[in-house]
Write a protein that holds these residues in place. Structure first.
Motif, PDB file in Angstrom:
ATOM      1  N   GLY A 243       0.928  -1.122   0.150  1.00  0.00           N
ATOM      2  CA  GLY A 243      -0.031  -0.202   0.049  1.00  0.00           C
ATOM      3  C   GLY A 243       0.826   1.334  -0.004  1.00  0.00           C
ATOM      4  N   LEU A 244       2.006   1.331   0.793  1.00  0.00           N
ATOM      5  CA  LEU A 244       2.907   2.437   0.784  1.00  0.00           C
ATOM      6  C   LEU A 244       3.453   2.537  -0.481  1.00  0.00           C
ATOM      7  N   ALA A 245       3.965   1.281  -0.892  1.00  0.00           N
ATOM      8  CA  ALA A 245       4.743   1.271  -2.071  1.00  0.00           C
ATOM      9  C   ALA A 245       4.055   2.194  -3.432  1.00  0.00           C
ATOM     10  N   CYS A 246       2.585   1.592  -3.324  1.00  0.00           N
ATOM     11  CA  CYS A 246       2.038   2.215  -4.461  1.00  0.00           C
ATOM     12  C   CYS A 246       1.482   3.741  -4.329  1.00  0.00           C
ATOM     13  N   ALA A 247       1.262   4.170  -2.974  1.00  0.00           N
ATOM     14  CA  ALA A 247       1.166   5.565  -2.795  1.00  0.00           C
ATOM     15  C   ALA A 247       2.582   6.234  -3.036  1.00  0.00           C
ATOM     16  N   TRP A 248       3.634   5.807  -2.635  1.00  0.00           N
ATOM     17  CA  TRP A 248       4.903   6.560  -2.763  1.00  0.00           C
ATOM     18  C   TRP A 248       5.355   6.457  -4.232  1.00  0.00           C
ATOM     19  N   ALA A 249       5.137   5.450  -5.153  1.00  0.00           N
ATOM     20  CA  ALA A 249       5.276   5.360  -6.517  1.00  0.00           C
ATOM     21  C   ALA A 249       4.423   6.572  -7.109  1.00  0.00           C
ATOM     22  N   GLN A 250       3.387   6.986  -6.913  1.00  0.00           N
ATOM     23  CA  GLN A 250       2.422   7.847  -7.482  1.00  0.00           C
ATOM     24  C   GLN A 250       2.803   9.146  -6.924  1.00  0.00           C
ATOM     25  N   GLU A 251       3.463   9.428  -5.812  1.00  0.00           N
ATOM     26  CA  GLU A 251       3.876  10.687  -5.446  1.00  0.00           C
ATOM     27  C   GLU A 251       5.239  11.059  -5.548  1.00  0.00           C
ATOM     28  N   GLY A 252       6.149  10.163  -6.166  1.00  0.00           N
ATOM     29  CA  GLY A 252       7.410  10.584  -6.604  1.00  0.00           C
ATOM     30  C   GLY A 252       8.202  10.389  -5.458  1.00  0.00           C
ATOM     31  N   ALA A 253       7.735   9.619  -4.271  1.00  0.00           N
ATOM     32  CA  ALA A 253       8.782   9.265  -3.250  1.00  0.00           C
ATOM     33  C   ALA A 253      10.104   8.515  -3.666  1.00  0.00           C
ATOM     34  N   LEU A 254      10.081   7.795  -4.716  1.00  0.00           N
ATOM     35  CA  LEU A 254      11.232   6.975  -5.119  1.00  0.00           C
ATOM     36  C   LEU A 254      12.478   7.917  -5.351  1.00  0.00           C
ATOM     37  N   ALA A 255      11.987   9.160  -6.341  1.00  0.00           N
ATOM     38  CA  ALA A 255      13.068  10.120  -6.487  1.00  0.00           C
ATOM     39  C   ALA A 255      13.541  10.798  -5.122  1.00  0.00           C
ATOM     40  N   ARG A 256      12.766  11.055  -4.384  1.00  0.00           N
ATOM     41  CA  ARG A 256      13.155  11.341  -2.783  1.00  0.00           C
ATOM     42  C   ARG A 256      14.092  10.583  -2.145  1.00  0.00           C
ATOM     43  N   ARG A 257      13.859   9.101  -2.345  1.00  0.00           N
ATOM     44  CA  ARG A 257      14.866   8.066  -1.667  1.00  0.00           C
ATOM     45  C   ARG A 257      16.124   8.190  -2.345  1.00  0.00           C
ATOM     46  N   GLN A 258      16.279   8.611  -3.625  1.00  0.00           N
ATOM     47  CA  GLN A 258      17.394   8.737  -4.515  1.00  0.00           C
ATOM     48  C   GLN A 258      18.152   9.912  -3.772  1.00  0.00           C
ATOM     49  N   GLU A 259      17.551  11.061  -3.612  1.00  0.00           N
ATOM     50  CA  GLU A 259      17.858  12.266  -3.116  1.00  0.00           C
ATOM     51  C   GLU A 259      18.715  12.238  -1.791  1.00  0.00           C
ATOM     52  N   VAL A 260      18.035  11.391  -0.911  1.00  0.00           N
ATOM     53  CA  VAL A 260      18.178  11.053   0.634  1.00  0.00           C
ATOM     54  C   VAL A 260      19.816  10.107   0.494  1.00  0.00           C
ATOM     55  N   ARG A 261      19.860   9.276  -0.469  1.00  0.00           N
ATOM     56  CA  ARG A 261      21.064   8.523  -0.716  1.00  0.00           C
ATOM     57  C   ARG A 261      22.325   9.339  -0.979  1.00  0.00           C
ATOM     58  N   LYS A 262      21.780  10.275  -2.013  1.00  0.00           N
ATOM     59  CA  LYS A 262      22.938  11.190  -2.669  1.00  0.00           C
ATOM     60  C   LYS A 262      23.350  12.106  -1.384  1.00  0.00           C
ATOM     61  N   ASP A 263      22.404  12.719  -0.770  1.00  0.00           N
ATOM     62  CA  ASP A 263      22.970  13.628   0.506  1.00  0.00           C
ATOM     63  C   ASP A 263      23.586  12.854   1.579  1.00  0.00           C
ATOM     64  N   LEU A 264      23.447  11.540   2.030  1.00  0.00           N
ATOM     65  CA  LEU A 264      24.136  10.893   2.728  1.00  0.00           C
ATOM     66  C   LEU A 264      25.587  10.555   2.445  1.00  0.00           C
ATOM     67  N   GLY A 265      25.641  10.179   0.942  1.00  0.00           N
ATOM     68  CA  GLY A 265      26.879   9.936   0.211  1.00  0.00           C
ATOM     69  C   GLY A 265      27.756  11.221   0.194  1.00  0.00           C
ATOM     70  N   ALA A 266      27.095  12.332  -0.153  1.00  0.00           N
ATOM     71  CA  ALA A 266      28.072  13.572  -0.138  1.00  0.00           C
ATOM     72  C   ALA A 266      28.398  14.021   1.231  1.00  0.00           C
ATOM     73  N   LEU A 267      27.507  13.794   2.337  1.00  0.00           N
ATOM     74  CA  LEU A 267      27.940  14.019   3.843  1.00  0.00           C
ATOM     75  C   LEU A 267      29.241  13.206   4.203  1.00  0.00           C
ATOM     76  N   ALA A 268      29.102  12.011   3.705  1.00  0.00           N
ATOM     77  CA  ALA A 268      30.039  11.076   4.207  1.00  0.00           C
ATOM     78  C   ALA A 268      31.422  11.283   3.615  1.00  0.00           C
ATOM     79  N   ALA A 269      31.176  11.729   2.295  1.00  0.00           N
ATOM     80  CA  ALA A 269      32.643  12.351   1.646  1.00  0.00           C
ATOM     81  C   ALA A 269      33.122  13.724   2.027  1.00  0.00           C
ATOM     82  N   GLY A 270      32.259  14.377   2.847  1.00  0.00           N
ATOM     83  CA  GLY A 270      32.630  15.585   3.217  1.00  0.00           C
ATOM     84  C   GLY A 270      32.468  16.998   2.355  1.00  0.00           C
ATOM     85  N   ARG A 271      31.367  16.365   1.298  1.00  0.00           N
ATOM     86  CA  ARG A 271      31.251  17.394   0.325  1.00  0.00           C
ATOM     87  C   ARG A 271      30.013  18.277   0.633  1.00  0.00           C
ATOM     88  N   GLY A 272      29.286  17.734   1.686  1.00  0.00           N
ATOM     89  CA  GLY A 272      27.882  18.543   1.734  1.00  0.00           C
ATOM     90  C   GLY A 272      27.974  19.293   3.224  1.00  0.00           C
TER      91      GLY A 272
END
Length: 311
Positions: free
Chosen positions: A201-230
């Motif tokens: 149910g959450l997967a369906c709602a999140w796919a429709q509202e663009g949450a998967l792109a948000r998930r990728q943003e979170v991972r990029k943010d964490l990767g940048a912070l770990a590398a000292g770039r953010g």
């Protein structure tokens, strides 16, 4: 009203009890958000009140069903967050609402059948409201059904839980969830299901509202912070402005994947500088922060503290 396939067992069990005239006076519908508890509740309540029901399903045509669909059925009510005297919506269900409910249930059904009341979210009752509900649960009227819906049933007092027939919704098997998501037209169903922790149910709602792109943003943010770039402050502000609780869910999920990867290789996909113990503590802190955002503490400071620890 369409039914989710993982509802079938609960539905059949309740209809068997109804056929034996052995319906409980209170049901607690609980389980993770997104599994259709509220759809199940409305379908069951409408079928119980329907004048031409077949196998418990509402006909959708009789007077009762038409009133139910219009939200004006005299024998069905939903109790949720009310308004304070200043017009602001409350964050809990209070004792006066339960007292009004008890007074309503003391009157006879207007259609001469069941009276059905839904309390949603039941886990939002404060202590006084829960205590007031006990009397109604202990001395139920005939053909009265209380439907309590809760995403977090552990917040309800044991005295309430023990007086309700529990219907617990669990995550369905992965293959069933994927089949249902594909029927709903969800693209990248497997990715969406993983993002939602196996909750279709959450997967369906999140796919429709663009949450998967948000998930990728979170991972990029964490990767940048770990590398000292953010900058932790900038990331915290951005997260707070756009679905912070969901972002923290994805952040905790990413930390869990980093922990799993560390068990196999020296470094995970996010290249975090935290050791295994630090990652485990950060994962738990991310989940605590998600809960804390619902309280009175400043969200920007909560997020900043968490992200600074990752950095």
């Amino acid at each position: 009203m369409s039914a989710m396939p993982w509802h079938a067992e609960h539905w059949a069990r309740l209809q068997a009890r109804r056929a034996r005239d052995a319906m409980p006076h209170a049901l607690l519908l609980c389980g993770p958000k997104g599994l259709g508890k509220r759809d199940f509740m409305r379908r069951f309540a409408e079928g119980l009140l329907c004048q031409q029901t077949q196998d418990g399903e509402p006909c959708g045509r009789c007077r009762s069903c038409l009133l139910f669909a219009a939200g004006t059925h005299p024998d069905f009510a939903t109790l949720s967050f009310g308004l304070r005297k200043d017009g602001v919506q409350r964050s809990e269900i209070v004792v006066d609402q339960i007292r009004d409910l008890s007074a309503r249930l003391a009157m006879s059904s207007q259609f001469g059948g069941w009276q059905v009341v839904c309390i949603d979210p039941a886990d939002a009752m404060n202590a006084a409201a829960a205590n007031a509900l006990l009397k109604t649960l202990e001395e139920p009227s005939q053909q009265t059904l209380l439907l309590l819906v809760a995403d977090a049933p552990w917040r309800l007092p044991q005295t309430i839980r023990s007086r309700c027939q529990r219907i617990e919704f669990h995550l369905p098997p992965r293959e069933d969830a994927l089949a249902w998501l594909q029927q709903q037209g969800v693209k990248d169903a497997a990715v969406a299901l993983d993002a939602a922790g196996g909750n279709p149910g959450l997967a369906c709602a999140w796919a429709q509202e663009g949450a998967l792109a948000r998930r990728q943003e979170v991972r990029k943010d964490l990767g940048a912070l770990a590398a000292g770039r953010g900058e932790a402050m900038e990331v915290a502000r951005r997260w707070l402005d756009n679905e912070p609780e969901q972002r923290l869910w994805f952040a905790a999920q990413a930390a869990a994947e980093e922990i799993k990867a560390r068990a196999i290789t020296a470094s995970g996909p996010l290249a975090s500088q935290l050791d295994a113990e630090g990652l485990d503590q950060w994962y738990m802190a991310a989940n605590r922060t998600r809960e804390s955002l619902r309280g009175p503490l400043r969200g920007d400071l909560l997020l900043l503290e968490l992200l600074a620890r990752w950095h």
